[in-house]
Design a protein around this motif. Structure first.
Motif, PDB file in Angstrom:
ATOM      1  N   MET A 139      16.248  90.362  -9.064  1.00 10.26           N
ATOM      2  CA  MET A 139      14.917  89.840  -9.349  1.00 10.26           C
ATOM      3  C   MET A 139      13.927  90.261  -8.266  1.00 10.26           C
ATOM      4  SD  MET A 139      13.643  85.880  -9.729  1.00 10.26           S
ATOM      5  CE  MET A 139      13.724  85.662  -7.945  1.00 10.26           C
ATOM      6  N   LEU A 140      14.344  90.191  -7.006  1.00 14.01           N
ATOM      7  CA  LEU A 140      13.466  90.612  -5.914  1.00 14.01           C
ATOM      8  C   LEU A 140      13.151  92.103  -6.012  1.00 14.01           C
ATOM      9  CD1 LEU A 140      15.089  88.659  -2.936  1.00 14.01           C
ATOM     10  CD2 LEU A 140      12.991  88.086  -4.192  1.00 14.01           C
ATOM     11  N   ALA A 141      14.147  92.906  -6.401  1.00 16.35           N
ATOM     12  CA  ALA A 141      13.917  94.340  -6.564  1.00 16.35           C
ATOM     13  C   ALA A 141      12.929  94.612  -7.696  1.00 16.35           C
ATOM     14  CB  ALA A 141      15.242  95.054  -6.829  1.00 16.35           C
ATOM     15  N   VAL A 142      13.022  93.843  -8.772  1.00 13.14           N
ATOM     16  CA  VAL A 142      12.077  93.997  -9.884  1.00 13.14           C
ATOM     17  C   VAL A 142      10.657  93.674  -9.419  1.00 13.14           C
ATOM     18  CG1 VAL A 142      11.363  93.030 -12.108  1.00 13.14           C
ATOM     19  CG2 VAL A 142      13.766  93.601 -11.713  1.00 13.14           C
ATOM     20  N   LEU A 143      10.508  92.609  -8.651  1.00 13.16           N
ATOM     21  CA  LEU A 143       9.180  92.248  -8.137  1.00 13.16           C
ATOM     22  C   LEU A 143       8.637  93.357  -7.231  1.00 13.16           C
ATOM     23  CD1 LEU A 143       9.759  88.458  -7.348  1.00 13.16           C
ATOM     24  CD2 LEU A 143       8.438  89.441  -9.243  1.00 13.16           C
ATOM     25  N   ARG A 144       9.502  93.970  -6.441  1.00 11.79           N
ATOM     26  CA  ARG A 144       9.069  95.081  -5.593  1.00 11.79           C
ATOM     27  C   ARG A 144       8.599  96.260  -6.440  1.00 11.79           C
ATOM     28  NH1 ARG A 144      12.903  98.678  -1.488  1.00 11.79           N
ATOM     29  NH2 ARG A 144      11.395 100.361  -1.192  1.00 11.79           N
TER      30      ARG A 144
END
Length: 330
Positions: A139-144
């Motif tokens: 999820m954090l990678a998607v936000l990035r």
């Protein structure tokens, strides 16, 4: 008058012959994971259905064992791709099938935790923790990735449920391994997110018609309602579970009515979006005691889900799935 000199044509390298083949696993497509998640869910729903019918669950255990091997192989193939170039994950997350597929992959680990919980609590706990942690990192990678994309590239789609609400799958196994509080916490965190995605998607449907190739994604809206019902029933919130089953019934009815319109563009890898929501709703019906309706939906799923999974997995084996879904190459 001297003739004007014509610019020389650009020189392009000749095409490779024979065409270059990517290294083994270098282009593993994340789009294979949604149908594998659907097959895991089918095994879990079949387990509930056989129990409701007063029959042995041996067939369901065989299905779950076989699908666990399939998920393990797909996970190994993607990890082998990452081993060649870790940043390939970010490349895959830039396209919608990649985002949906990788989220389904980590959700599959959480679903497998529910599958093995009756056999090994320790293994189930390990799978559950690993699935939740990796899903959070994803999820954090998607936000990035979203931070560097144009606004139209990060528009809300039904696939947002997989990335931002997919944690709720962990609530299926949590009560079985003695972590009922975790299941309740996941409900509190994910329900508002799902409601927000449902709301934005409803406004989008009113304002514009989604392109035909993306319409199968609409089926994903059924998954959160079904999973919320399952988790609520698992922690003894029967009234909440019934409310979410009713919501799921409304969503499923809308999907059935619009089935011809949703499938207008014909079969594609995105038909994997039909699999895990359908089996989740069947399981939710059994969880709240609506066994007859559960049998009807489960019977439908037994015909539809393996067929879609076979077609997608066959595309993976032929190498066409990666090209069809713009999977990145490591």
């Amino acid at each position: 008058m001297a003739e004007r000199a014509h610019p020389r044509p650009k020189l392009y390298p000749p095409p490779e012959f024979p065409p270059r083949r990517p290294a083994r696993f270098a282009r593993t497509p994340p789009a294979v994971f949604p149908v594998i998640l659907g097959l895991i869910g089918l095994g879990l729903a079949l387990r509930r259905g056989l129990e409701a019918a007063g029959m042995g669950v041996g067939l369901a255990e065989v299905v779950l064992g076989a699908v666990a091997v399939l998920w393990g192989f797909a996970a190994f193939a993607y990890l082998a791709k990452m081993a060649r170039r870790v940043s390939v994950v970010l490349d895959d997350l830039r396209v919608l099938p990649g985002r949906a597929g990788l989220a389904a992959g980590t959700m599959g680990a959480m679903a497998l935790a529910a599958a093995v919980a009756p056999v090994s609590v320790g293994l189930a706990q390990g799978l559950l923790v690993a699935g939740l942690v990796v899903h959070g990192l994803l999820m954090l990678a998607v936000l990035r990735v979203f931070a560097g994309m144009a606004p139209e590239g990060r528009a809300v789609t039904p696939a947002f449920h997989l990335t931002f609400v997919g944690f709720i799958v962990g609530g299926l196994a949590a009560p079985a391994v003695g972590w009922a509080g975790l299941a309740v916490g996941l409900l509190w965190v994910t329900v508002p997110v799902a409601v927000a995605i449902w709301g934005v998607s409803a406004v989008q449907l009113v304002r514009r018609i989604p392109p035909a190739p993306l319409r199968p994604l609409l089926a994903i809206h059924l998954a959160p309602a079904s999973l919320f019902a399952l988790v609520s029933a698992g922690v003894g919130r029967e009234g909440v579970a019934l409310a979410f089953v009713a919501l799921g019934g409304v969503i499923l009815l809308g999907l059935v009515v619009a089935a011809r319109w949703i499938g207008e563009s014909g079969f594609s890898a995105l038909w994997g979006s039909f699999t895990f929501p359908l089996v989740s709703f069947a399981a939710a019906l059994f969880a709240v005691g609506v066994d007859v309706a559960g049998m009807v939906v489960l019977t439908l799923a037994l015909g539809v889900v393996p067929w879609i999974a076979w077609r997608v997995i066959t595309l993976w084996g032929s190498g066409r799935l990666a090209a069809m879904t713009n999977a990145a190459e490591a």
